[in-house]
Design a protein around this motif. Structure first.
Motif, PDB file in Angstrom:
ATOM      1  N   TRP A 110       0.870  -1.178   0.000  1.00 42.68           N
ATOM      2  CA  TRP A 110       0.000   0.000   0.000  1.00 42.68           C
ATOM      3  C   TRP A 110       0.901   1.219   0.000  1.00 42.68           C
ATOM      4  N   GLY A 124     -10.343  -3.401   2.295  1.00 45.62           N
ATOM      5  CA  GLY A 124     -10.443  -3.823   0.905  1.00 45.62           C
ATOM      6  C   GLY A 124      -9.560  -5.009   0.606  1.00 45.62           C
ATOM      7  N   ILE A 125      -8.321  -4.969   1.096  1.00 44.78           N
ATOM      8  CA  ILE A 125      -7.398  -6.086   0.870  1.00 44.78           C
ATOM      9  C   ILE A 125      -7.906  -7.351   1.560  1.00 44.78           C
ATOM     10  N   THR A 127     -10.993  -8.119   2.334  1.00 49.01           N
ATOM     11  CA  THR A 127     -12.188  -8.605   1.630  1.00 49.01           C
ATOM     12  C   THR A 127     -11.790  -9.384   0.392  1.00 49.01           C
ATOM     13  N   ALA A 128     -10.834  -8.854  -0.380  1.00 49.80           N
ATOM     14  CA  ALA A 128     -10.351  -9.568  -1.572  1.00 49.80           C
ATOM     15  C   ALA A 128      -9.703 -10.892  -1.183  1.00 49.80           C
ATOM     16  N   ARG A 129      -8.961 -10.881  -0.077  1.00 46.91           N
ATOM     17  CA  ARG A 129      -8.351 -12.119   0.428  1.00 46.91           C
ATOM     18  C   ARG A 129      -9.401 -13.198   0.653  1.00 46.91           C
ATOM     19  N   ASP A 130     -10.475 -12.835   1.331  1.00 44.01           N
ATOM     20  CA  ASP A 130     -11.499 -13.821   1.664  1.00 44.01           C
ATOM     21  C   ASP A 130     -12.291 -14.263   0.432  1.00 44.01           C
ATOM     22  N   LEU A 131     -12.501 -13.333  -0.495  1.00 49.31           N
ATOM     23  CA  LEU A 131     -13.171 -13.715  -1.746  1.00 49.31           C
ATOM     24  C   LEU A 131     -12.321 -14.697  -2.535  1.00 49.31           C
ATOM     25  N   ASN A 132     -11.003 -14.582  -2.381  1.00 52.19           N
ATOM     26  CA  ASN A 132     -10.084 -15.495  -3.072  1.00 52.19           C
ATOM     27  C   ASN A 132      -9.788 -16.750  -2.255  1.00 52.19           C
ATOM     28  N   ASP A 134      -8.138 -17.049   0.485  1.00 54.14           N
ATOM     29  CA  ASP A 134      -6.762 -17.036   0.951  1.00 54.14           C
ATOM     30  C   ASP A 134      -6.753 -16.852   2.466  1.00 54.14           C
ATOM     31  N   HIS A 164     -14.735  -9.708   7.629  1.00 57.23           N
ATOM     32  CA  HIS A 164     -13.388  -9.845   7.093  1.00 57.23           C
ATOM     33  C   HIS A 164     -12.378  -9.305   8.102  1.00 57.23           C
TER      34      HIS A 164
END
Length: 623
Positions: A110, A124-125, A127-132, A134, A164
């Motif tokens: 960042w 945001g990071i 949330t993307a982690r959990d969507l992936n 990871d 998240h």
């Protein structure tokens, strides 16, 4: 060990507590010596050494993402991730930034430069982690001053209802650049000094020492949370956000830090870890500093400390502006001064001492500062809002919607306008003209010396008819002891060098008027130099008068939305075919470095102006 040989933080995991503490002291000495040599952010980095070492000991960067709010306190992080060798040229052109930068290292996920973005970015990071699907950790390190800002509160409000997980580390040193202000700061002070909380903290520490599994850790922290809510934090901001809270933890006790970080790592939900640090730790003069003198420093002698330069005949622009505001405040009791945590930077210290009832530091809250100014104006006061140009971007809507739309009399001082040098792309004041030109009712002014600045301030106060903006750089100007009381005609430009027969005209404003004049006179060039001191409104009579010359518009702002673009639009609308060249910043962000180097890189040096003038003269001779 040799600090410059550190390649990555993995070696930390092989060290014991004593070795980690010894390393921390070595890093602290390295930072002192390096920053005293090159300049940079001093106190904040000395205060976060043990915390950064402990984070890299417990977490696994770069897989785990560590985000430093603002990023100016990331020097220890840079050292531990293999960049210590670059500290010889810290913040210089072509070398490492004073902030986290994604292009510098995979350990920098960042980047920022303005306050209070870390929690939002971390969410945001995460949330993307959990969507992936990871499973890495996301850690946001936020200072107590940044935690008080609106965006941090917005992010905490969302985080409390989000599934998240984000680990928020509150790095609490009770300082912004200078002393913190506000109710949230008072709440943190209550926590630091509360006897009940110290009792709870002792219980918390003993519980953690007994915790062997994630479930036991969770149970222990829940007990602490419940007890804290019950006895100390029942009405605190953290409790209201429905976030687990642990602390306060001694930010210079390595064993306690590691134990706390391991605890929050094991939790399956978001948590705030409150860490108490000492800004300037290890350098007594910086530890005792309450004014912000050691926040950002130039090169200095460690054995003597930072010595404020005393210039007999010169002064900083911000000093000149503040001195005249103070002069007027003695004469007029309706003038009020507002700053968003920049008392020292904008040279407002004397005003705050002499006029405490009419001086307001609102903390890192530019939006609030602007609307607060609007409220003062509505109620019959004349507010002067001093804010860095770059930080004013955060208050765009308030300047537009709350000040300009109601056409409220006030004066906004845009400090650090233009290129600022080593702080780089996040701090250059190059966007303000672009966004202000589009706002109705706003008068935009750019003085080239002290007396012109004073006349502009007098004009804004005397006319009391619109929002006025006065923009001024980080540079030095000649100092005059007396004040002037006369005003200027709004929209008037000034002929610095002018002959009607000259076929080339340079239009310039602010600091660069003197530079353009010197270029023309030292080279005996038949060229006009016009001081476009009012950027809005423009001097239409002057625009007509110079329309038959080859015009060069010189600016250190973005070309799109610049004075030059406004002039070109004027000529287009009035169907005038005018030869124009534009010297300004192109469609890119300007990096960090000393200002002469940056001007050269951007083709805006005095030599570049001379070259452009000669080209125009040659073209006119041939035509």
């Amino acid at each position: 060990m040799n600090i410059e040989e550190i390649k990555n933080p993995q070696f930390l995991k092989q060290l014991n507590i004593n070795e980690l503490e010894d390393l921390s002291q070595e890093i602290r000495r390295f930072i002192m010596q390096s920053v005293a040599t090159t300049g940079g952010h001093f106190s904040s980095n000395l205060g976060i050494v043990e915390l950064t070492v402990a984070m890299h000991y417990v977490f696994d960067a770069p897989r785990d993402k560590i985000i430093f709010d603002v990023g100016h306190q990331s020097y220890v992080h840079k050292i531990l991730t293999g960049r210590a060798k670059e500290f010889k040229r810290l913040r210089q052109f072509g070398s490492i930034s004073g902030f986290q930068r994604r292009h510098e290292s995979e350990y920098d996920p960042w980047e920022a430069g303005h306050s209070s973005t870390a929690i939002s970015g971390a969410i945001g990071i995460a949330t993307a982690r959990d969507l992936n699907h990871d499973d890495y950790n996301v850690i946001a390190v936020v200072g107590d001053a940044a935690m008080m800002s609106g965006e941090s509160f917005e992010a905490l409000n969302y985080l409390g209802s989000s599934k998240h997980k984000v680990i928020v580390i509150l790095n609490d040193n009770n300082m912004s650049i200078s002393k913190n202000v506000g109710g949230f700061s008072n709440m943190l002070s209550d926590i630091r000094t509360s006897k009940q909380y110290k009792d709870v903290k002792d219980n918390y520490t003993s519980w953690m020492m007994r915790s062997k599994t994630g479930q036991r850790v969770y149970d222990a922290t829940k007990k602490v949370k419940d007890k804290v809510k019950e006895r100390v934090l029942a009405d605190s901001a953290f409790a209201q956000f429905d976030l687990d809270y642990i602390g306060p933890v001694n930010g210079h006790d390595m064993e306690e830090l590691i134990r706390a970080l391991e605890t929050v790592k094991e939790l399956d939900h978001s948590v705030i870890l409150h860490v108490i640090t000492t800004k300037g730790k290890g350098y007594p003069l910086a530890e005792e500093d309450k004014s912000g003198l050691y926040h950002g420093v130039g090169p200095f002698d460690l054995s003597k400390g930072v010595i404020k330069p005393h210039h007999l005949h010169h002064q900083m622009w911000s000093e000149a502006i503040a001195n005249h505001i103070e002069y007027l405040m003695h004469e007029h009791d309706d003038i009020c001064v507002i700053t968003p945590a920049m008392i020292a930077g904008s040279q407002l210290g004397d005003i705050f001492k002499k006029f405490p009832a009419r001086s307001f530091d609102v903390g890192i809250a530019e939006e609030h500062a602007a609307t607060f100014a609007a409220g003062l104006s509505v109620a019959g006061k004349f507010p002067f809002l001093a804010v860095y140009s770059s930080f004013s971007q955060r208050a765009y809507d308030q300047i537009n919607h709350d000040i300009a739309r109601m056409d409220l009399p006030c004066l906004i001082g845009l400090d650090r306008a233009g290129l600022v040098g080593s702080d780089g792309s996040t701090h250059h004041g190059v966007f303000d003209i672009s966004y202000l030109l589009a706002i109705p009712n706003v008068i935009i002014m750019a003085p080239h010396n002290q007396y012109e600045a004073e006349r502009m301030i007098n004009t804004a106060y005397t006319l009391h008819d619109h929002p006025y903006v006065i923009r001024y750089s980080k540079g030095m100007i000649h100092k005059h002891s007396r004040h002037v009381t006369n005003t200027l005609q709004v929209g008037s430009w000034d002929e610095i060098v002018y002959k009607k027969e000259n076929k080339v005209t340079v239009v310039v404003y602010g600091d660069h008027v003197r530079m353009a004049k010197n270029v023309v006179e030292q080279n005996n060039l038949p060229v006009n130099v016009i001081n476009a001191r009012f950027i809005k409104p423009m001097d239409e009579e002057m625009l007509k008068e110079i329309s038959n010359t080859h015009i060069i518009v010189y600016e250190t702002v973005m070309h799109k939305g610049s004075l030059g673009s406004a002039m070109a639009l004027y000529y287009e609308e009035h169907h005038r075919n005018v030869k124009m060249d534009f010297m300004a910043i192109g469609d890119h962000y300007v990096t960090h470095g000393d200002i002469p180097t940056l001007l050269h890189i951007e083709n805006l040096s005095p030599e570049d102006l001379l070259h452009k003038i000669k080209e125009a003269l040659d073209e006119e001779r041939k035509s």
